[in-house]
Write an enzyme that holds these catalytic residues in place. Structure first.
Site, PDB file in Angstrom:
ATOM      1  N   ARG A  54      30.189  82.172   4.581  1.00 49.48           N
ATOM      2  CA  ARG A  54      29.847  83.008   3.426  1.00 49.48           C
ATOM      3  C   ARG A  54      29.164  82.262   2.276  1.00 49.48           C
ATOM      4  O   ARG A  54      28.293  82.779   1.619  1.00 49.48           O
ATOM      5  CB  ARG A  54      31.109  83.700   2.910  1.00 49.48           C
ATOM      6  CG  ARG A  54      31.629  84.772   3.869  1.00 49.48           C
ATOM      7  CD  ARG A  54      33.096  85.050   3.634  1.00 49.48           C
ATOM      8  NE  ARG A  54      33.878  83.839   3.821  1.00 49.48           N
ATOM      9  CZ  ARG A  54      34.760  83.354   2.935  1.00 49.48           C
ATOM     10  NH1 ARG A  54      34.993  83.985   1.813  1.00 49.48           N
ATOM     11  NH2 ARG A  54      35.400  82.234   3.189  1.00 49.48           N
TER      12      ARG A  54
ATOM     13  N   THR B 129      31.103  74.326  13.034  1.00 52.06           N
ATOM     14  CA  THR B 129      31.234  75.748  13.314  1.00 52.06           C
ATOM     15  C   THR B 129      31.285  75.889  14.835  1.00 52.06           C
ATOM     16  O   THR B 129      31.181  74.919  15.574  1.00 52.06           O
ATOM     17  CB  THR B 129      30.010  76.547  12.825  1.00 52.06           C
ATOM     18  OG1 THR B 129      28.892  76.241  13.684  1.00 52.06           O
ATOM     19  CG2 THR B 129      29.640  76.159  11.406  1.00 52.06           C
TER      20      THR B 129
ATOM     21  N   GLY C 102      46.145  75.931  15.654  1.00 50.89           N
ATOM     22  CA  GLY C 102      44.775  75.435  15.511  1.00 50.89           C
ATOM     23  C   GLY C 102      44.187  74.911  16.807  1.00 50.89           C
ATOM     24  O   GLY C 102      43.227  74.144  16.794  1.00 50.89           O
TER      25      GLY C 102
ATOM     26  N   ASP D  29      35.283  78.667  27.210  1.00 47.27           N
ATOM     27  CA  ASP D  29      35.324  77.365  26.539  1.00 47.27           C
ATOM     28  C   ASP D  29      35.417  76.230  27.564  1.00 47.27           C
ATOM     29  O   ASP D  29      34.692  75.230  27.474  1.00 47.27           O
ATOM     30  CB  ASP D  29      36.521  77.345  25.575  1.00 47.27           C
ATOM     31  CG  ASP D  29      36.639  76.033  24.832  1.00 47.27           C
ATOM     32  OD1 ASP D  29      35.749  75.764  24.003  1.00 47.27           O
ATOM     33  OD2 ASP D  29      37.574  75.263  25.121  1.00 47.27           O
TER      34      ASP D  29
ATOM     35  N   LYS E 171      32.712  73.234  28.700  1.00 47.43           N
ATOM     36  CA  LYS E 171      33.062  71.801  28.726  1.00 47.43           C
ATOM     37  C   LYS E 171      32.716  71.171  30.077  1.00 47.43           C
ATOM     38  O   LYS E 171      32.172  70.059  30.110  1.00 47.43           O
ATOM     39  CB  LYS E 171      34.551  71.628  28.421  1.00 47.43           C
ATOM     40  CG  LYS E 171      34.873  71.901  26.952  1.00 47.43           C
ATOM     41  CD  LYS E 171      36.377  71.959  26.729  1.00 47.43           C
ATOM     42  CE  LYS E 171      36.696  72.144  25.261  1.00 47.43           C
ATOM     43  NZ  LYS E 171      38.095  72.561  25.052  1.00 47.43           N
TER      44      LYS E 171
HETATM   45  N1  LIG Z   1      40.283  73.546  16.947  1.00 50.72           N
HETATM   46  C1  LIG Z   1      40.175  72.573  17.806  1.00 50.72           C
HETATM   47  O1  LIG Z   1      41.159  72.011  18.267  1.00 50.72           O
HETATM   48  C2  LIG Z   1      38.853  72.110  18.254  1.00 50.72           C
HETATM   49  C3  LIG Z   1      38.749  71.010  19.116  1.00 50.72           C
HETATM   50  C4  LIG Z   1      37.469  70.559  19.520  1.00 50.72           C
HETATM   51  C5  LIG Z   1      36.342  71.213  19.056  1.00 50.72           C
HETATM   52  N2  LIG Z   1      36.471  72.260  18.230  1.00 50.72           N
HETATM   53  C6  LIG Z   1      35.270  72.908  17.769  1.00 50.72           C
HETATM   54  O2  LIG Z   1      35.168  72.761  16.359  1.00 50.72           O
HETATM   55  C7  LIG Z   1      34.456  73.840  15.822  1.00 50.72           C
HETATM   56  C8  LIG Z   1      35.209  74.410  14.628  1.00 50.72           C
HETATM   57  O3  LIG Z   1      36.464  74.868  15.022  1.00 50.72           O
HETATM   58  P1  LIG Z   1      37.560  75.303  13.965  1.00 50.72           P
HETATM   59  O4  LIG Z   1      38.842  75.352  14.692  1.00 50.72           O
HETATM   60  O5  LIG Z   1      37.477  74.427  12.763  1.00 50.72           O
HETATM   61  O6  LIG Z   1      37.089  76.766  13.599  1.00 50.72           O
HETATM   62  P2  LIG Z   1      37.279  77.584  12.235  1.00 50.72           P
HETATM   63  O7  LIG Z   1      37.096  78.995  12.569  1.00 50.72           O
HETATM   64  O8  LIG Z   1      38.539  77.176  11.542  1.00 50.72           O
HETATM   65  O9  LIG Z   1      36.096  77.062  11.341  1.00 50.72           O
HETATM   66  C9  LIG Z   1      34.762  77.401  11.565  1.00 50.72           C
HETATM   67  C10 LIG Z   1      34.060  77.375  10.223  1.00 50.72           C
HETATM   68  O10 LIG Z   1      32.688  77.585  10.449  1.00 50.72           O
HETATM   69  C11 LIG Z   1      32.200  78.533   9.530  1.00 50.72           C
HETATM   70  N3  LIG Z   1      31.033  79.166  10.109  1.00 50.72           N
HETATM   71  C12 LIG Z   1      30.942  79.956  11.206  1.00 50.72           C
HETATM   72  N4  LIG Z   1      29.671  80.327  11.405  1.00 50.72           N
HETATM   73  C13 LIG Z   1      28.952  79.770  10.430  1.00 50.72           C
HETATM   74  C14 LIG Z   1      27.574  79.768  10.110  1.00 50.72           C
HETATM   75  N5  LIG Z   1      26.683  80.427  10.845  1.00 50.72           N
HETATM   76  N6  LIG Z   1      27.170  79.075   9.030  1.00 50.72           N
HETATM   77  C15 LIG Z   1      28.081  78.408   8.284  1.00 50.72           C
HETATM   78  N7  LIG Z   1      29.370  78.352   8.556  1.00 50.72           N
HETATM   79  C16 LIG Z   1      29.807  79.024   9.622  1.00 50.72           C
HETATM   80  C17 LIG Z   1      33.347  79.446   9.282  1.00 50.72           C
HETATM   81  O11 LIG Z   1      33.210  80.148   8.062  1.00 50.72           O
HETATM   82  C18 LIG Z   1      34.495  78.460   9.264  1.00 50.72           C
HETATM   83  O12 LIG Z   1      34.620  77.893   7.982  1.00 50.72           O
HETATM   84  C19 LIG Z   1      34.236  74.812  16.975  1.00 50.72           C
HETATM   85  O13 LIG Z   1      32.956  74.610  17.502  1.00 50.72           O
HETATM   86  C20 LIG Z   1      35.273  74.391  17.993  1.00 50.72           C
HETATM   87  O14 LIG Z   1      34.907  74.659  19.313  1.00 50.72           O
HETATM   88  C21 LIG Z   1      37.688  72.697  17.792  1.00 50.72           C
HETATM   89  N1  LIG Z   2      39.778  75.554  21.830  1.00 48.58           N
HETATM   90  C1  LIG Z   2      39.609  74.308  22.443  1.00 48.58           C
HETATM   91  C2  LIG Z   2      39.485  73.211  21.454  1.00 48.58           C
HETATM   92  C3  LIG Z   2      38.062  72.911  21.177  1.00 48.58           C
HETATM   93  O1  LIG Z   2      37.457  72.241  22.226  1.00 48.58           O
HETATM   94  C4  LIG Z   2      40.808  73.994  23.288  1.00 48.58           C
HETATM   95  O2  LIG Z   2      41.764  74.737  23.245  1.00 48.58           O
HETATM   96  O3  LIG Z   2      40.775  72.991  23.989  1.00 48.58           O
END
Ligand SMILES: NC(=O)c1ccc[n+]([C@@H]2O[C@H](COP(=O)([O-])OP(=O)(O)OC[C@H]3O[C@@H](n4cnc5c(N)ncnc54)[C@H](O)[C@@H]3O)[C@@H](O)[C@H]2O)c1
Ligand SMILES: N[C@@H](CCO)C(=O)O
Ligand code: NA
Length: 817
Positions: A506, A555, A664, A678, A682
């Protein structure tokens, strides 16, 4: 004897004047001084502009002059007791009466010669030095007003008169001999033998001070201004610029020639010839050491400063007709000289095919015309091309005596520019090796200056400038980690990390100096937050144009991933946990890698697979060292492993999925995990890293999302609907339990085919033991043939993921500079 000169800003108003007096009190305790004053701040400009107005018949000059008169009156009224004001006010009144007559004359005859202009210009210093001498007497100084026209003799080149030093030196010495006391001297002005008033040109008051210092064999010359000495670079563009403690005369000349307008080279000449040390000091920060300019500036760093000049155009004179023709350069420069064009930089390669000169853009048209006129026949005959002009250029120059006979300075300079995607259009270095100049585009100037400043002055500290999109779970954890580790990284790794841009879906916000990471606001709470617009975000990142810029994408957005090409193209590195780019088409995946390589920047995504576990890097090492992957078996989803291992403990399935999200582990939308998408992404990425031609369509994926849950309007509704399937999942669980097995959501890749789905495994399988958010990857390769290489550990969650992203950022620090 010490000569002390104060510039216009130092005497612009009573508050500042009091600061000057404090400095003079302190200095006169140390020995004899004489003081030179400029006109009160801004006065000379108004005088000259008003004269121009009067010449053009514009009567508003009258008000301008009235304002000037008031300004001087005010100083007297606020600083001299009423009883003593009258003679000083009378003096001022008389000068302004004279000025009125003078301006009226100009107004009537509509003419103002250089001679008249010098006379007009003389009033500023005459008024300021006179008033200040009176004030100083009240302060207890034995002040004597000295109108420099009495002692500084020049020729009659009005506006920029040449000093006759032999007469001037005698006159000054005589005056000082016959008049004990604190001499309060008008800067800028002088006179001819006939008594006509002249002025000494740009920075004339500094020159006056140097003339007195030289005539009197002063022990030092102090120039007091509003900046703390000569800085390493323009502080408006380079925030880390600092005051250079000591410079040689030659270095000061080179630096002041360009941006650092603290002193004007010609003004130093008289002091320099006599080897008199010059101090540049700040009236408003007198405790700052400022800059000392003298003969024995110690040479610590390779260079002393980086200067710059904007508003430059490059002219290129080119053609086969130039080669080995004697006299071409004489004609080029002759034509430019005749047209009055000042040449700033010259470069000709030994092929003699072209001559390139940098000039001010304001003179570019004139210059092109002049050269083309000179070579009219050569151009007509095709022996020479029409003169090419490239504008919107700037010159950056590294300056320092230590470059002499010291290989490496130019290497460091051009490496810093090249690494930061700054294209160099022309280069010049003379054999004095005091200055290496490069012409770059104006748009790159700030980045170039910062890159050079970092390379030469902060080489002990690399700075990464981050722009973070996606301040969600991972993004926030990353900011916190950087904040906590920053000092240690600075101290032990010579690495600093600053975040200049933050965004969520946002809002976005920027900070020129970098956000305060310990109290980093959410994008929506930052000052000057604005609606998120990716295009604008990237544009702002490009505008800020920092060296070592890093785009961090936290994101899960496809749109953001689609911008990577443009970002890499701009030589900005990317670090991301977002899998969308690498799991899109194979062409795109390859294209990004190729582009990063071509542009010499890094694209790092260790957290695409198994969060912070070293999976991608390990696989890349295997491949680079010549291994071949035969099979990959893996549990690649932290959330799916958590769900199926916690589910065994008896909670309803939908409840466990919710827990995984709350912890998370899941994707922003948990259906991406349950659907196997997902994990599919990977294994696709791992396959590609293993150099297999893998497409997403080649992967068979078993989705765990019940059909009626696929199309729900949001995550909440999904959880609601999922409840109604808890029984179905229990049935699957019971079946596994009855066989003494456990359910694991796995991915396998073998023979170019990948499979993703739920398996029931007995206790002999290595995945049987996995707990919580564990991931486990088995690489069977040609080398790891009989027993696979195994990587295991938590593969999801804010901390382990942010730590992996952070590690990638730190890794960039090793490549940058
Ligand atoms: N959560 C995990 O354990 C984990 C592990 C490995 C990788 N990831 C990757 O990390 C990334 C983020 O995950 P997260 O858990 O922090 O998600 P989240 O939903 O908490 O955060 C995502 C953020 O991105 C923002 N966002 C989404 N689209 C957007 C855009 N077009 N422009 C700007 N901001 C945008 C959202 O507002 C939010 O702040 C993902 O790609 C996820 O696959 C997460
Ligand atoms: N959502 C993924 C984390 C980001 O790669 C998982 O559960 O492994
Ligand atoms: Na990883």
């Amino acid at each position: 004897m010490k000569i002390i000169k104060f510039g216009g800003s130092s005497v612009a108003n009573p508050t500042n004047i009091k600061k000057v007096f404090e400095i003079l009190h302190q200095r006169s305790k140390e020995g004899e001084v004489a003081v030179v004053f400029s006109a009160f701040g801004g006065v000379t400009e108004v005088l000259l502009k008003s004269a121009e107005k009067a010449k053009l018949g514009d009567k508003s000059y009258v008000e301008d002059i009235k304002l000037l008169e008031d300004k001087h009156f005010e100083v007297v009224k606020s600083m001299i007791p009423v009883k003593l004001q009258s003679p000083v006010l009378t003096y001022i009144k008389l000068r302004f009466n004279e000025l009125e007559d003078l301006f009226h004359g100009i107004f009537l005859i509509k003419e103002c010669s250089a001679r008249t202009l010098d006379y007009v210009g003389s009033f500023g210093e005459r008024l300021s030095a006179y008033i200040l001498s009176e004030l100083l007497r009240l302060e207890g100084f034995p002040a004597i007003y000295l109108d420099a026209r009495e002692v500084v003799r020049t020729n009659d080149r009005f506006g920029n008169a040449k000093v006759d030093f032999s007469i001037t030196n005698d006159l000054i010495q005589d005056f000082f001999h016959q008049n004990p006391g604190l001499k309060v001297i008008t800067g800028f002005i002088a006179s001819t033998a006939k008594g006509e008033t002249t002025t000494l040109g740009r920075s004339g008051s500094d020159y006056t001070a140097a003339i007195f210092a030289s005539a009197l064999q002063a022990t030092s010359l102090e120039i007091w201004t509003d900046v703390s000495g000569v800085m390493t670079s323009d502080p408006r563009m380079v925030y880390t610029a600092f005051t250079i403690p000591q410079l040689s005369y030659a270095e000061a000349m080179e630096l002041s020639h360009f941006g650092a307008k603290v002193i004007f080279p010609a003004t130093m000449q008289p002091a320099m010839k006599k080897g008199i040390p010059i101090y540049i000091k700040n009236t408003f920060e007198p405790e700052n050491e400022g800059t000392l300019i003298n003969n024995d500036a110690p040479n610590g760093k390779i260079i002393k400063g980086i200067s710059s000049m904007s508003g430059i155009s490059l002219l290129n004179v080119e053609g086969a007709g130039l080669i080995e023709v004697v006299g071409v350069s004489r004609r080029v420069f002759g034509a430019l000289a005749d047209a009055g064009v000042n040449v700033i930089l010259i470069s000709q390669a030994s092929s003699e095919h072209s001559i390139c000169v940098a000039i001010r853009t304001t003179e570019a048209g004139l210059a092109k015309e002049a050269i083309e006129r000179e070579f009219i026949y050569e151009i007509r005959n095709g022996e020479m091309d029409p003169v090419a002009v490239v504008s919107e250029m700037a010159v950056v120059a590294a300056v320092g005596e230590n470059m002499k006979h010291n290989p490496g300075a130019s290497g460091r300079m051009f490496q810093a520019l090249g690494r930061n995607n700054v294209n160099v259009f022309a280069i010049a270095q003379g054999s004095s090796e005091l200055n290496i100049s490069a012409v770059v585009s104006q748009a790159d100037l700030q980045k170039a200056l910062n890159a050079l400043h970092e390379a030469f002055f902060l080489s002990d500290n690399k700075v990464l400038h981050l722009f973070l999109v996606g301040v969600g779970l991972i993004g926030k954890a990353l900011i916190k980690m950087i904040a906590n580790q920053r000092e240690k990284l600075q101290r032990e790794n010579d690495l600093d990390i600053q975040i200049h841009g933050i965004a969520n879906s946002r809002f976005m916000a920027f900070h020129e100096d970098g956000f305060d990471l310990k109290n980093c606001p959410a994008p929506e709470d930052a000052p000057e937050a604005e609606a998120m617009d990716l295009e604008k975000f990237l544009h702002q990142m490009e505008l800020m144009n920092f060296s070592n810029t890093v785009f961090v994408d936290c994101t899960a957005s496809q749109d953001v991933a689609d911008a990577y090409e443009r970002i890499l193209e701009a030589k900005v590195a990317i670090v991301t946990p977002n899998k969308k780019a690498n799991s899109s088409s194979l062409e795109k995946y390859r294209q990004l890698k190729k582009l990063a390589y071509k542009r010499g920047v890094k694209f790092l995504y260790e957290t695409n697979v198994a969060a912070g576990l070293p999976v991608i890097n390990t696989l890349q090492d295997l491949m680079l060292s010549g291994d071949k992957v035969i099979r990959i078996e893996a549990v690649l989803s932290g959330s799916m492993n958590y769900i199926f291992s916690e589910f065994e403990k008896g909670l309803p399935f939908s409840e466990v999925v919710r827990q995984a999200k709350d912890k998370g582990y899941t994707e922003p939308d948990p259906r991406d995990d349950l659907s196997g998408m997902d994990v599919g992404r990977k294994i696709l990425i791992l396959g590609r890293e293993a150099e297999q031609e893998l497409h997403f369509e080649d992967i068979s994926i078993q989705s765990m999302v019940p059909e009626d849950c696929v199309e729900t309007k949001d995550v909440e509704e999904f959880f609601e609907k999922l409840k109604s399937h808890d029984k179905d999942f229990e049935a699957i669980l019971e079946e596994a339990k009855s066989k003494g097995e456990k359910m694991r959501f796995m991915a396998t890749l073998e023979n170019g085919k990948a499979k993703v789905g739920l398996n029931s495994l007995d206790s002999s399988h290595p995945f049987y033991q996995l707990k919580g958010s564990d991931n486990m990857i088995l690489f069977t390769t040609e080398r790891y043939h009989d027993f696979p290489m195994i990587i295991r550990g938590p593969g999801a969650g804010a901390d382990v993921t942010a730590a992996g992203v952070f590690a990638d950022v730190i890794r960039l620090g090793n490549f940058s500079r």
